[in-house]
Design an enzyme around this catalytic site. Structure first.
Site, PDB file in Angstrom:
ATOM      1  N   CYS A 185     -21.531 -43.017 -27.886  1.00 59.37           N
ATOM      2  CA  CYS A 185     -21.717 -43.753 -26.751  1.00 59.37           C
ATOM      3  C   CYS A 185     -20.244 -43.556 -25.907  1.00 59.37           C
ATOM      4  O   CYS A 185     -19.359 -42.560 -26.674  1.00 59.37           O
ATOM      5  CB  CYS A 185     -21.421 -45.200 -27.123  1.00 59.37           C
ATOM      6  SG  CYS A 185     -20.220 -45.717 -28.114  1.00 59.37           S
ATOM      7  N   CYS A 187     -12.527 -49.794 -27.892  1.00 60.00           N
ATOM      8  CA  CYS A 187     -13.312 -49.580 -26.640  1.00 60.00           C
ATOM      9  C   CYS A 187     -13.137 -50.750 -25.612  1.00 60.00           C
ATOM     10  O   CYS A 187     -12.854 -51.729 -25.892  1.00 60.00           O
ATOM     11  CB  CYS A 187     -14.934 -49.765 -27.194  1.00 60.00           C
ATOM     12  SG  CYS A 187     -15.889 -49.643 -25.767  1.00 60.00           S
ATOM     13  N   HIS A 237     -18.308 -57.445 -40.032  1.00 63.76           N
ATOM     14  CA  HIS A 237     -18.350 -56.161 -39.286  1.00 63.76           C
ATOM     15  C   HIS A 237     -16.928 -56.233 -38.874  1.00 63.76           C
ATOM     16  O   HIS A 237     -16.337 -57.216 -38.152  1.00 63.76           O
ATOM     17  CB  HIS A 237     -19.305 -56.181 -37.947  1.00 63.76           C
ATOM     18  CG  HIS A 237     -19.293 -54.903 -37.327  1.00 63.76           C
ATOM     19  ND1 HIS A 237     -18.746 -54.371 -36.569  1.00 63.76           N
ATOM     20  CD2 HIS A 237     -20.361 -53.960 -37.605  1.00 63.76           C
ATOM     21  CE1 HIS A 237     -19.206 -53.408 -36.289  1.00 63.76           C
ATOM     22  NE2 HIS A 237     -19.973 -52.876 -36.978  1.00 63.76           N
ATOM     23  N   GLU A 248     -15.717 -55.038 -35.857  1.00 68.39           N
ATOM     24  CA  GLU A 248     -15.446 -55.517 -34.535  1.00 68.39           C
ATOM     25  C   GLU A 248     -15.454 -56.951 -34.384  1.00 68.39           C
ATOM     26  O   GLU A 248     -14.774 -57.586 -34.020  1.00 68.39           O
ATOM     27  CB  GLU A 248     -16.580 -54.879 -33.747  1.00 68.39           C
ATOM     28  CG  GLU A 248     -16.740 -55.251 -32.293  1.00 68.39           C
ATOM     29  CD  GLU A 248     -17.873 -55.042 -31.487  1.00 68.39           C
ATOM     30  OE1 GLU A 248     -18.705 -53.991 -32.023  1.00 68.39           O
ATOM     31  OE2 GLU A 248     -18.345 -55.786 -30.702  1.00 68.39           O
ATOM     32  N   CYS A 305     -22.805 -54.529 -25.032  1.00 69.23           N
ATOM     33  CA  CYS A 305     -22.744 -53.261 -24.252  1.00 69.23           C
ATOM     34  C   CYS A 305     -23.824 -52.534 -23.366  1.00 69.23           C
ATOM     35  O   CYS A 305     -24.614 -52.619 -24.023  1.00 69.23           O
ATOM     36  CB  CYS A 305     -22.187 -52.231 -25.262  1.00 69.23           C
ATOM     37  SG  CYS A 305     -21.767 -50.398 -24.588  1.00 69.23           S
ATOM     38  N   SER A 354     -23.924 -47.812 -40.498  1.00 66.37           N
ATOM     39  CA  SER A 354     -23.804 -48.248 -38.989  1.00 66.37           C
ATOM     40  C   SER A 354     -24.599 -49.376 -38.392  1.00 66.37           C
ATOM     41  O   SER A 354     -25.966 -49.373 -38.740  1.00 66.37           O
ATOM     42  CB  SER A 354     -23.913 -47.036 -38.212  1.00 66.37           C
ATOM     43  OG  SER A 354     -24.087 -47.524 -36.843  1.00 66.37           O
TER      44      SER A 354
HETATM   45 FE1  F3S Z   1     -19.802 -47.921 -27.682  1.00 65.90          FE
HETATM   46 FE2  F3S Z   1     -17.899 -49.458 -26.449  1.00 65.90          FE
HETATM   47 FE3  F3S Z   1     -20.252 -49.915 -25.995  1.00 65.90          FE
HETATM   48  S1  F3S Z   1     -17.927 -48.290 -28.518  1.00 65.90           S
HETATM   49  S2  F3S Z   1     -21.381 -48.974 -27.855  1.00 65.90           S
HETATM   50  S3  F3S Z   1     -19.247 -48.252 -25.465  1.00 65.90           S
HETATM   51  S4  F3S Z   1     -19.170 -51.217 -26.738  1.00 65.90           S
END
Ligand code: F3S
Length: 802
Positions: free
Chosen positions: A11, A109, A137, A139, A215, A243
């Site tokens: 991603c 991210c 997790h 995150e 996302c 994952s």
């Molecule tokens: Fe990847 Fe960031 Fe979305 S790591 S899945 S682009 S939140």
């Protein structure tokens, strides 16, 4: 066809992180590079970084890092796309500000940073923050570390619901009554779970603030995967099993397409079977590098090509006699079945090549769709038909089962399918087993008709010999019958007890008794003395062979397997009959059975005689009983004495004679008192009478004693005879068994000899055929040579003429 998802693989956030590290690796001032935890969920890519010198540390290593930096070492620490716990991140920022030789490469991210910000702003006084995401997790841990007040995270809607209802949290749900609820999601959260959670939150909380933080890369990836799964026969999801986003992707596809597989790289493809899938979709988690996706796609394409080539080979394959094929039944008729062999050829198996049982109905044995393995016996390419034989394959496969049954001594069951010279053929799972006539269980000398009558019956038998190299087996029904008989005998001996009553037929008579069949193969013997209460000279006086009589067990020797039986009963005892019919002083009509000097014996009831002493025959003196009585005379007599102990009866005819007028005194006296006169020296005649009477009584006693001794001796002799006869019977049985065993062995040897003769015959026939062929060939050659010679001579003659 293989379709690779557009939104598969790295991603934006992951690519940003990997690009940053790659760039740093080429920079001269990077120093030693460390990632805080694994950079991405892909072992292959992480290994690639390790090879290039990138190390991995945890939060616990930060102090050590600081010491090293203080020492002047250049170090770069990379924070991955998931982000990190606020305190850890702040420590690293501090190092970054403090030391020139340290660099923090924060690759969190931007989408994740946004959620962290929402969490911070929507927690604290009067606020409560809820996050849909698994607690453990990284995150989620990072986001929750940013809270400025209360908040909670839940892996699923159900977990939130249980917490809200106060069911599963040890601390219980706080009272959220006046708090402003905000709700957000982990960036890679499952869309459906998010929708479900929102529905619940709107229902239970007043005007919650909803932050749709999934996302859009994740959303697009999941939506596309769901569409692909719906249109595919199989889905391959590439990504790490640890994952979170890969697992969610796999779950979405699996729910729609059951043939969904999760693999980590191309080598895992060997574990899954995609050969029956035409449309295959490939998608990948956010941490899967493009190179891995391309390798998987390439390998799948190669496999499909190989499968296609195999299928092509199969369709081109020609069948040859002797090949073993597997086909699916397409039709069944009375006499044959048709099979799809999958090679443009129809397999045909006729009835006798399907089963050895001519009476078997094919539609009861098979059904359309069944798979059948058979051997090719003939192929017609023009007609597209292959004639097959299933029995041969069955027989090959089942032979081992027969050998195992032989080794284990198991009893087999099979139908007798044929009567051949010397015996019958049983069929067990298409293996033909020869049972010699002597082992069929039929009596010796059974006729051909009896043997033929076995055909069609189902019999139990044991395999007693195997010829492995010729695949021949010899069976014995007799062995099973013998075992069954022994089992019944054992059961009989286990339960038989003295006193038990049996009804059985008299099997044979000997001089000393009768043998009675008690069933279950057991005979018992009734000794002659047990047949009747009266003295008999031979058992035939009481019973005949074939009579069914009731007997009772008198004695059992379980070790020697002997039973002595009783036939005569108390009720049939003449003394019992006599004592129940007569009493002392009764008058009975008796029959004179013998005359002695001292008196006459008379039968009172059959088997019970009484003595009429000479003095009790008349009222006057007689020299011998024969003066008055004759054997066979029936007379009236009074019972004047009953000796129960010795079973003796005293009778008196004299007691019934009316006293004469001239002898009133004598007449008035009781008979038994009248007999023994009173001794008196004044009465020499009486004295003399008394002496004579005593002498006669003594003689009588001697005679009776002699009779007893004679009886005892006779009984002893009978016992000895009986024991001897039993020994003879046992010996006979042992000899008979041995003879049977020898016969069985001989029968087996004969069978072996026959088989060997058959082989020799085949070999001789083959040799003769070959010799004939060679001779014919030689003759042909000689003929040709002669013809050539004649031609040569002719040419020579013609030449000389010219
Ligand atoms: Fe990847 Fe960031 Fe979305 S790591 S899945 S682009 S939140």
């Amino acid at each position: 066809m293989i379709t690779v998802a557009k939104h598969a693989g790295f991603c934006f956030g992951v690519r940003r992180a990997t690009d940053a590290v790659e760039r740093k690796l080429t920079s001269a001032d990077a120093g030693k590079i460390y990632t805080l935890g694994k950079l991405i969920h892909n072992d292959g890519y992480n290994a690639h970084l390790r090879e290039r010198g990138v190390g991995e540390i945890s939060a616990a290593d930060i102090d050590d890092i600081e010491r090293r930096v203080e020492g002047g070492e250049r170090i770069t620490v990379v924070v991955r796309a998931h982000g990190e716990i606020k305190e850890v991140l702040e420590s690293l920022k501090m190092l970054d500000e403090k030391y020139e030789s340290f660099e923090l490469l924060d690759c969190t991210c931007p989408y994740v940073k946004k959620v962290r910000q929402i969490a911070a702003e929507n927690s604290g006084e009067g606020k409560f923050f809820i996050l849909l995401g698994a607690k453990e997790h990284p995150e989620v841990r990072g986001i929750m570390s940013c809270l400025n007040g209360d908040g909670a995270s839940f892996a699923s809607c159900d977990e939130l619901e249980a917490w809200a209802n106060g069911k599963n949290d040890e601390n219980g749900a706080p009272d959220l009554g006046n708090l402003q609820i905000s709700i957000a999601a982990q960036t890679t959260q499952n869309l459906n779970e998010w929708k479900k959670t929102l529905k619940f939150a709107k229902k239970v909380y007043t005007n919650p603030f909803i932050f749709d933080t999934i996302c859009n890369v994740t959303e697009e990836r999941q939506t596309e995967a769901a569409h692909l799964a719906a249109d595919s026969d199989a889905v391959v999801v590439i990504g790490s099993r640890s994952s979170s986003n890969t697992q969610k992707l796999y779950g979405i596809c699996k729910a729609i397409c059951p043939d969904t597989y999760l693999i980590e790289n191309a080598s895992d493809l060997s574990e899954i079977d995609l050969s029956r899938s035409e449309n295959i979709s490939v998608t990948a988690g956010a941490s899967t590098p493009l190179s891995v996706i391309q390798e998987v796609e390439h390998t799948m394409n190669e496999q499909i090509t190989e499968n296609f080539e195999e299928m092509l080979d199969a369709s081109m394959k020609t069948l040859n006699p002797g090949d073993v094929v597997v086909g699916v039944i397409t039709s069944i008729s009375q006499n044959e079945i048709h099979l799809d062999l999958g090679a443009k050829t129809t397999g045909v198996i006729v009835h006798e090549k399907l089963t050895d049982d001519p009476s078997a109905k094919l539609d009861e044995l098979f059904k359309v769709g069944d798979e059948i393995k058979a051997k090719v016996i003939k192929v017609s390419d023009i007609e597209g038909i292959a004639m097959l034989d299933k029995t041969r394959v069955d027989s090959d496969g089942n032979w081992n089962a027969i050998v195992e049954a032989h080794e284990a001594g198991e009893i087999l069951e099979g139908k007798i399918v044929d009567a051949v010279k010397g015996g019958v053929i049983a069929n067990v799972k298409s293996v033909r087993i020869f049972i010699p006539a002597s082992l069929t269980g039929l009596p010796r000398g059974a006729s051909d008709e009896d043997i033929h009558a076995l055909v069609g019956t189902t019999q139990k038998f044991k395999v007693i010999e195997i010829k492995e190299e010729r695949k021949r087996a010899l069976g014995s029904i007799r062995a099973v019958l013998r075992e069954e008989r022994r089992a019944k005998e054992d059961a009989f001996w286990a339960q038989v007890e003295v006193g038990q009553i049996y009804e059985g037929a008299v099997k044979s008579l000997t001089n000393y008794g009768a043998f009675v069949d008690l069933g279950e193969g057991v005979d018992g013997m009734v000794h002659m003395s047990e047949l009747s209460w009266r003295r008999i000279r031979h058992p035939s006086e009481v019973v005949s062979v074939g009579d069914v009589i009731k007997v009772f067990v008198k004695g059992v020797d379980k070790e020697k397997k002997r039973i002595s039986l009783g036939y005569k009963t108390e009720e049939s005892d003449p003394w019992y009959i006599f004592t129940h019919k007569y009493s002392l002083d009764d008058v009975a009509t008796v029959k004179i059975v013998s005359l002695m000097q001292f008196g006459a014996f008379a039968e009172v009831v059959p088997g019970a005689d009484g003595l009429i002493h000479i003095s009790q025959i008349t009222d006057h003196k007689i020299a011998s009983p024969a003066e008055v009585l004759h054997v066979g005379d029936e007379v009236q007599a009074k019972i004047v004495g009953i000796d129960n102990e010795n079973r003796k009866i005293s009778l008196s005819m004299r007691a019934l004679i009316e006293p004469k007028d001239e002898e009133p005194e004598a007449a008035a006296a009781p008979a038994e008192e009248a007999a023994p006169a009173v001794f008196s020296t004044d009465n020499p005649e009486v004295y003399a009478d008394f002496g004579i009477e005593e002498a006669e009584k003594a003689a009588e006693a001697v005679e009776e004693k002699a009779e007893d001794v004679k009886e005892t001796v006779e009984e002893k002799v009978e016992d000895i005879k009986e024991a001897a006869a039993e020994k003879v019977e046992e010996a006979k049985e042992a000899v008979a068994d041995t003879v049977e065993e020898v016969k069985e062995a001989a029968a087996e040897k004969v069978e072996e000899a026959k088989a060997a003769a058959e082989d020799i015959k085949e070999a001789v026939v083959e040799k003769v055929k070959k010799t004939r062929k060679t001779a014919a060939k030689k003759a042909e050659e000689v003929k040709e040579a002669a013809a050539d010679k004649i031609e040569e001579i002719k040419d020579a003659v013609t030449g000389s003429d010219e």
